[in-house]
Design a protein around this motif. Structure first.
Motif, short mmCIF file in Angstrom:
data_model
loop_
_atom_site.label_atom_id
_atom_site.label_comp_id
_atom_site.label_asym_id
_atom_site.label_seq_id
_atom_site.Cartn_x
_atom_site.Cartn_y
_atom_site.Cartn_z
N ARG A 69 5.87 -14.53 -3.59
CA ARG A 69 4.55 -14.38 -4.00
C ARG A 69 3.60 -15.02 -2.82
O ARG A 69 3.79 -16.05 -2.85
CB ARG A 69 4.37 -14.94 -5.50
CG ARG A 69 5.25 -14.40 -6.41
CD ARG A 69 4.67 -12.96 -6.91
NE ARG A 69 5.45 -12.55 -7.98
CZ ARG A 69 6.37 -11.92 -7.69
NH1 ARG A 69 6.74 -11.23 -6.50
NH2 ARG A 69 6.97 -11.28 -8.78
N GLY A 70 2.76 -14.31 -2.34
CA GLY A 70 1.88 -14.87 -1.46
C GLY A 70 1.03 -14.08 -0.50
O GLY A 70 1.23 -12.65 -0.67
N ALA A 71 0.19 -14.53 -0.04
CA ALA A 71 -0.69 -13.61 0.90
C ALA A 71 -0.72 -14.19 2.55
O ALA A 71 -1.66 -15.06 2.48
CB ALA A 71 -2.05 -13.54 0.46
N PRO A 72 0.22 -13.84 3.39
CA PRO A 72 0.13 -14.64 4.58
C PRO A 72 -0.87 -14.37 5.50
O PRO A 72 -1.38 -15.21 6.23
CB PRO A 72 1.30 -13.98 5.41
CG PRO A 72 2.27 -13.46 4.19
CD PRO A 72 1.15 -13.11 3.20
N MET A 73 -1.72 -13.30 5.39
CA MET A 73 -2.76 -12.96 6.26
C MET A 73 -4.03 -13.94 6.06
O MET A 73 -4.52 -14.56 7.01
CB MET A 73 -3.40 -11.51 6.19
CG MET A 73 -4.48 -11.11 7.05
SD MET A 73 -3.86 -11.24 8.87
CE MET A 73 -3.07 -9.44 8.79
N PRO A 74 -4.42 -14.32 5.02
CA PRO A 74 -5.47 -14.94 4.87
C PRO A 74 -5.29 -16.40 5.50
O PRO A 74 -6.07 -17.26 5.85
CB PRO A 74 -6.00 -15.00 3.43
CG PRO A 74 -5.48 -13.75 3.03
CD PRO A 74 -4.32 -13.69 3.60
N LYS A 75 -4.06 -16.90 5.00
CA LYS A 75 -3.59 -18.37 5.55
C LYS A 75 -3.44 -18.51 7.00
O LYS A 75 -4.11 -19.58 7.51
CB LYS A 75 -2.49 -18.61 4.78
CG LYS A 75 -2.30 -18.88 3.25
CD LYS A 75 -1.04 -19.35 2.79
CE LYS A 75 -1.31 -19.44 1.25
NZ LYS A 75 -0.10 -19.73 0.79
N GLY A 124 -5.14 -9.13 12.84
CA GLY A 124 -5.91 -9.60 11.56
C GLY A 124 -6.77 -10.81 12.12
O GLY A 124 -8.01 -10.97 11.82
N TYR A 125 -5.90 -11.80 12.82
CA TYR A 125 -6.64 -12.95 13.38
C TYR A 125 -7.97 -12.59 14.24
O TYR A 125 -9.06 -13.23 14.17
CB TYR A 125 -5.43 -14.05 13.97
CG TYR A 125 -6.08 -15.29 14.28
CD1 TYR A 125 -6.37 -16.12 13.29
CD2 TYR A 125 -6.79 -15.55 15.54
CE1 TYR A 125 -6.87 -17.44 13.67
CE2 TYR A 125 -7.25 -16.74 15.64
CZ TYR A 125 -7.45 -17.74 15.00
OH TYR A 125 -7.76 -18.87 15.08
N GLN A 126 -7.75 -11.92 15.18
CA GLN A 126 -8.73 -11.50 16.03
C GLN A 126 -9.86 -10.72 15.42
O GLN A 126 -11.06 -11.10 15.70
CB GLN A 126 -7.99 -10.67 17.17
CG GLN A 126 -6.87 -11.45 18.15
CD GLN A 126 -6.38 -10.53 19.22
OE1 GLN A 126 -6.85 -10.44 20.26
NE2 GLN A 126 -5.51 -9.78 18.83
#
Length: 141
Positions: A69-75, A124-126
């Motif tokens: 359970r998690g959302a790696p992108m926003p972190k 996504g970061y960029q």
């Protein structure tokens, strides 16, 4: 998604113990790395919880379990000053780890997933942090 680049999870090819060993061995290396270590140490508050979360993540990717359970992108987007070199270093250490574990099926699958994830997170970061700049691709060997 192209199955040759992102293999289907297969619980018969990798054990939970192998996945836990992958996670613990990789993070032992990453925490000692001069570039990656300080980032992890600054942002991971509870290593035991992080190991559980990452083991669940890799179990989902490699064995098809549904515990993650998690959302790696926003972190990752929220981290300051990430670079392509840091993502490439992460991949290099990850691949060294999978090679050392001695299960070619695990190595192939985990490395493919890691490359896909690193590429997506870096893109996504960029896009989020540098919307006016042309994205830089990772050099994945």
């Amino acid at each position: 998604m192209n199955q040759s680049l992102f293999p289907t999870p297969n619980p018969s090819l990798y054990t939970e113990e192998e996945i836990a060993k992958l996670v613990h061995t990789f993070y032992a290396k990453a925490r000692k790395d001069p570039g990656l270590g300080p980032i992890f140490e600054e942002h991971v508050i509870d290593w035991d919880a992080h190991f559980v979360q990452m083991t669940n993540f890799w179990s989902a990717q490699l064995r098809g379990t549904s515990r993650f359970r998690g959302a790696p992108m926003p972190k990752h987007i929220a981290l300051p000053e990430l670079t392509a070199e840091l993502f490439e270093r992460w991949l290099k250490l990850f691949r060294q780890t999978t090679e050392e574990l001695g299960n070619p099926n695990l190595q192939h699958h985990a490395d493919a997933v890691a490359s896909f994830i690193a590429t997506r997170l870096w893109q996504g970061y960029q896009i989020n942090n540098y919307p006016d700049k042309q994205p830089i691709a990772l050099h994945i060997v």
